[in-house]
Design a protein around this motif. Structure first.
Motif, PDB file in Angstrom:
ATOM      1  N   MET A   1      13.477  61.048 -39.790  1.00 23.40           N
ATOM      2  CA  MET A   1      13.478  62.352 -39.164  1.00 23.40           C
ATOM      3  C   MET A   1      14.897  62.907 -39.091  1.00 23.40           C
ATOM      4  O   MET A   1      15.083  64.104 -39.242  1.00 23.40           O
ATOM      5  CB  MET A   1      12.862  62.257 -37.781  1.00 23.40           C
ATOM      6  CG  MET A   1      12.696  63.600 -37.159  1.00 23.40           C
ATOM      7  SD  MET A   1      11.381  63.811 -35.980  1.00 23.40           S
ATOM      8  CE  MET A   1      10.030  62.958 -36.631  1.00 23.40           C
ATOM      9  N   LEU A   2      15.844  62.038 -38.850  1.00 19.95           N
ATOM     10  CA  LEU A   2      17.232  62.496 -38.811  1.00 19.95           C
ATOM     11  C   LEU A   2      17.662  62.997 -40.192  1.00 19.95           C
ATOM     12  O   LEU A   2      18.414  63.962 -40.300  1.00 19.95           O
ATOM     13  CB  LEU A   2      18.156  61.373 -38.336  1.00 19.95           C
ATOM     14  CG  LEU A   2      19.617  61.730 -38.140  1.00 19.95           C
ATOM     15  CD1 LEU A   2      19.757  62.836 -37.102  1.00 19.95           C
ATOM     16  CD2 LEU A   2      20.409  60.514 -37.706  1.00 19.95           C
ATOM     17  N   GLY A   3      17.146  62.361 -41.226  1.00 16.12           N
ATOM     18  CA  GLY A   3      17.450  62.799 -42.592  1.00 16.12           C
ATOM     19  C   GLY A   3      16.956  64.208 -42.866  1.00 16.12           C
ATOM     20  O   GLY A   3      17.652  65.023 -43.491  1.00 16.12           O
ATOM     21  N   TRP A   4      15.748  64.509 -42.398  1.00 15.69           N
ATOM     22  CA  TRP A   4      15.213  65.862 -42.579  1.00 15.69           C
ATOM     23  C   TRP A   4      16.028  66.877 -41.793  1.00 15.69           C
ATOM     24  O   TRP A   4      16.255  67.998 -42.255  1.00 15.69           O
ATOM     25  CB  TRP A   4      13.751  65.922 -42.130  1.00 15.69           C
ATOM     26  CG  TRP A   4      12.823  65.368 -43.155  1.00 15.69           C
ATOM     27  CD1 TRP A   4      12.186  64.170 -43.110  1.00 15.69           C
ATOM     28  CD2 TRP A   4      12.449  65.983 -44.392  1.00 15.69           C
ATOM     29  NE1 TRP A   4      11.435  64.006 -44.244  1.00 15.69           N
ATOM     30  CE2 TRP A   4      11.571  65.102 -45.042  1.00 15.69           C
ATOM     31  CE3 TRP A   4      12.778  67.182 -45.008  1.00 15.69           C
ATOM     32  CZ2 TRP A   4      11.017  65.390 -46.278  1.00 15.69           C
ATOM     33  CZ3 TRP A   4      12.217  67.468 -46.234  1.00 15.69           C
ATOM     34  CH2 TRP A   4      11.348  66.577 -46.854  1.00 15.69           C
ATOM     35  N   SER A   5      16.448  66.495 -40.603  1.00 13.52           N
ATOM     36  CA  SER A   5      17.261  67.395 -39.789  1.00 13.52           C
ATOM     37  C   SER A   5      18.578  67.724 -40.490  1.00 13.52           C
ATOM     38  O   SER A   5      18.996  68.890 -40.535  1.00 13.52           O
ATOM     39  CB  SER A   5      17.533  66.736 -38.435  1.00 13.52           C
ATOM     40  OG  SER A   5      18.335  67.548 -37.643  1.00 13.52           O
ATOM     41  N   ILE A   6      19.214  66.712 -41.055  1.00  7.52           N
ATOM     42  CA  ILE A   6      20.468  66.936 -41.777  1.00  7.52           C
ATOM     43  C   ILE A   6      20.226  67.787 -43.023  1.00  7.52           C
ATOM     44  O   ILE A   6      21.032  68.671 -43.348  1.00  7.52           O
ATOM     45  CB  ILE A   6      21.125  65.586 -42.126  1.00  7.52           C
ATOM     46  CG1 ILE A   6      21.586  64.908 -40.837  1.00  7.52           C
ATOM     47  CG2 ILE A   6      22.286  65.763 -43.085  1.00  7.52           C
ATOM     48  CD1 ILE A   6      22.045  63.482 -41.020  1.00  7.52           C
ATOM     49  N   THR A   7      19.100  67.560 -43.696  1.00  4.89           N
ATOM     50  CA  THR A   7      18.771  68.358 -44.881  1.00  4.89           C
ATOM     51  C   THR A   7      18.632  69.835 -44.529  1.00  4.89           C
ATOM     52  O   THR A   7      19.179  70.705 -45.217  1.00  4.89           O
ATOM     53  CB  THR A   7      17.466  67.845 -45.524  1.00  4.89           C
ATOM     54  OG1 THR A   7      17.631  66.469 -45.862  1.00  4.89           O
ATOM     55  CG2 THR A   7      17.105  68.645 -46.752  1.00  4.89           C
ATOM     56  N   PHE A   8      17.894  70.138 -43.459  1.00  6.23           N
ATOM     57  CA  PHE A   8      17.730  71.530 -43.060  1.00  6.23           C
ATOM     58  C   PHE A   8      19.048  72.129 -42.583  1.00  6.23           C
ATOM     59  O   PHE A   8      19.303  73.321 -42.789  1.00  6.23           O
ATOM     60  CB  PHE A   8      16.658  71.662 -41.968  1.00  6.23           C
ATOM     61  CG  PHE A   8      15.265  71.735 -42.513  1.00  6.23           C
ATOM     62  CD1 PHE A   8      14.799  72.891 -43.115  1.00  6.23           C
ATOM     63  CD2 PHE A   8      14.413  70.652 -42.437  1.00  6.23           C
ATOM     64  CE1 PHE A   8      13.523  72.969 -43.625  1.00  6.23           C
ATOM     65  CE2 PHE A   8      13.139  70.702 -42.940  1.00  6.23           C
ATOM     66  CZ  PHE A   8      12.683  71.864 -43.540  1.00  6.23           C
ATOM     67  N   LEU A   9      19.900  71.319 -41.982  1.00  4.57           N
ATOM     68  CA  LEU A   9      21.211  71.813 -41.564  1.00  4.57           C
ATOM     69  C   LEU A   9      22.047  72.197 -42.777  1.00  4.57           C
ATOM     70  O   LEU A   9      22.689  73.255 -42.791  1.00  4.57           O
ATOM     71  CB  LEU A   9      21.936  70.761 -40.726  1.00  4.57           C
ATOM     72  CG  LEU A   9      23.333  71.139 -40.253  1.00  4.57           C
ATOM     73  CD1 LEU A   9      23.257  72.337 -39.319  1.00  4.57           C
ATOM     74  CD2 LEU A   9      23.994  69.966 -39.573  1.00  4.57           C
ATOM     75  N   VAL A  10      22.030  71.375 -43.809  1.00  4.98           N
ATOM     76  CA  VAL A  10      22.769  71.680 -45.039  1.00  4.98           C
ATOM     77  C   VAL A  10      22.217  72.939 -45.696  1.00  4.98           C
ATOM     78  O   VAL A  10      22.977  73.809 -46.150  1.00  4.98           O
ATOM     79  CB  VAL A  10      22.740  70.472 -46.001  1.00  4.98           C
ATOM     80  CG1 VAL A  10      23.271  70.843 -47.362  1.00  4.98           C
ATOM     81  CG2 VAL A  10      23.529  69.319 -45.417  1.00  4.98           C
ATOM     82  N   VAL A  11      20.887  73.069 -45.734  1.00  2.00           N
ATOM     83  CA  VAL A  11      20.269  74.277 -46.301  1.00  2.00           C
ATOM     84  C   VAL A  11      20.698  75.507 -45.508  1.00  2.00           C
ATOM     85  O   VAL A  11      21.015  76.552 -46.089  1.00  2.00           O
ATOM     86  CB  VAL A  11      18.730  74.140 -46.316  1.00  2.00           C
ATOM     87  CG1 VAL A  11      18.061  75.462 -46.619  1.00  2.00           C
ATOM     88  CG2 VAL A  11      18.305  73.084 -47.324  1.00  2.00           C
ATOM     89  N   ALA A  12      20.741  75.379 -44.183  1.00  2.00           N
ATOM     90  CA  ALA A  12      21.160  76.508 -43.345  1.00  2.00           C
ATOM     91  C   ALA A  12      22.609  76.886 -43.611  1.00  2.00           C
ATOM     92  O   ALA A  12      22.942  78.080 -43.689  1.00  2.00           O
ATOM     93  CB  ALA A  12      20.971  76.161 -41.872  1.00  2.00           C
ATOM     94  N   LEU A  13      23.470  75.887 -43.748  1.00  5.03           N
ATOM     95  CA  LEU A  13      24.884  76.182 -44.010  1.00  5.03           C
ATOM     96  C   LEU A  13      25.085  76.845 -45.368  1.00  5.03           C
ATOM     97  O   LEU A  13      25.851  77.802 -45.487  1.00  5.03           O
ATOM     98  CB  LEU A  13      25.708  74.894 -43.923  1.00  5.03           C
ATOM     99  CG  LEU A  13      25.854  74.296 -42.530  1.00  5.03           C
ATOM    100  CD1 LEU A  13      26.541  72.944 -42.606  1.00  5.03           C
ATOM    101  CD2 LEU A  13      26.603  75.242 -41.623  1.00  5.03           C
ATOM    102  N   ILE A  14      24.377  76.364 -46.381  1.00  4.52           N
ATOM    103  CA  ILE A  14      24.493  76.968 -47.713  1.00  4.52           C
ATOM    104  C   ILE A  14      23.944  78.389 -47.702  1.00  4.52           C
ATOM    105  O   ILE A  14      24.556  79.307 -48.263  1.00  4.52           O
ATOM    106  CB  ILE A  14      23.776  76.096 -48.759  1.00  4.52           C
ATOM    107  CG1 ILE A  14      24.531  74.777 -48.941  1.00  4.52           C
ATOM    108  CG2 ILE A  14      23.662  76.819 -50.091  1.00  4.52           C
ATOM    109  CD1 ILE A  14      23.797  73.756 -49.782  1.00  4.52           C
ATOM    110  N   ALA A  15      22.788  78.590 -47.050  1.00  8.28           N
ATOM    111  CA  ALA A  15      22.199  79.931 -46.983  1.00  8.28           C
ATOM    112  C   ALA A  15      23.115  80.893 -46.220  1.00  8.28           C
ATOM    113  O   ALA A  15      23.260  82.052 -46.612  1.00  8.28           O
ATOM    114  CB  ALA A  15      20.828  79.866 -46.331  1.00  8.28           C
ATOM    115  N   ALA A  16      23.729  80.420 -45.149  1.00  4.03           N
ATOM    116  CA  ALA A  16      24.640  81.280 -44.388  1.00  4.03           C
ATOM    117  C   ALA A  16      25.872  81.633 -45.219  1.00  4.03           C
ATOM    118  O   ALA A  16      26.342  82.769 -45.176  1.00  4.03           O
ATOM    119  CB  ALA A  16      25.056  80.579 -43.096  1.00  4.03           C
TER     120      ALA A  16
END
Length: 52
Positions: A1-16
């Motif tokens: 679950m922590l892996g998915w959280s980090i994945t979505f965080l990276v996606v958010a940073l790239i999208a921003a």
């Protein structure tokens, strides 16, 4: 679950960084929810192992 959280965080940073504000906000929200779920489950697991 922590892996998915980090994945979505990276996606958010790239999208921003690329200027996609709506996608970045949604991905950051999902990352935050997953992180808190992970944290709650982690604490529950710690208490259950300590009680055993």
């Amino acid at each position: 679950m922590l892996g998915w959280s980090i994945t979505f965080l990276v996606v958010a940073l790239i999208a921003a960084f690329l200027g996609f504000g709506g996608i970045a906000g949604t991905a950051a929200g999902i990352a935050k929810i997953l992180f808190f779920v992970f944290l709650i489950l982690f604490v529950i697991t710690l208490f259950r192992r300590a009680a055993s």
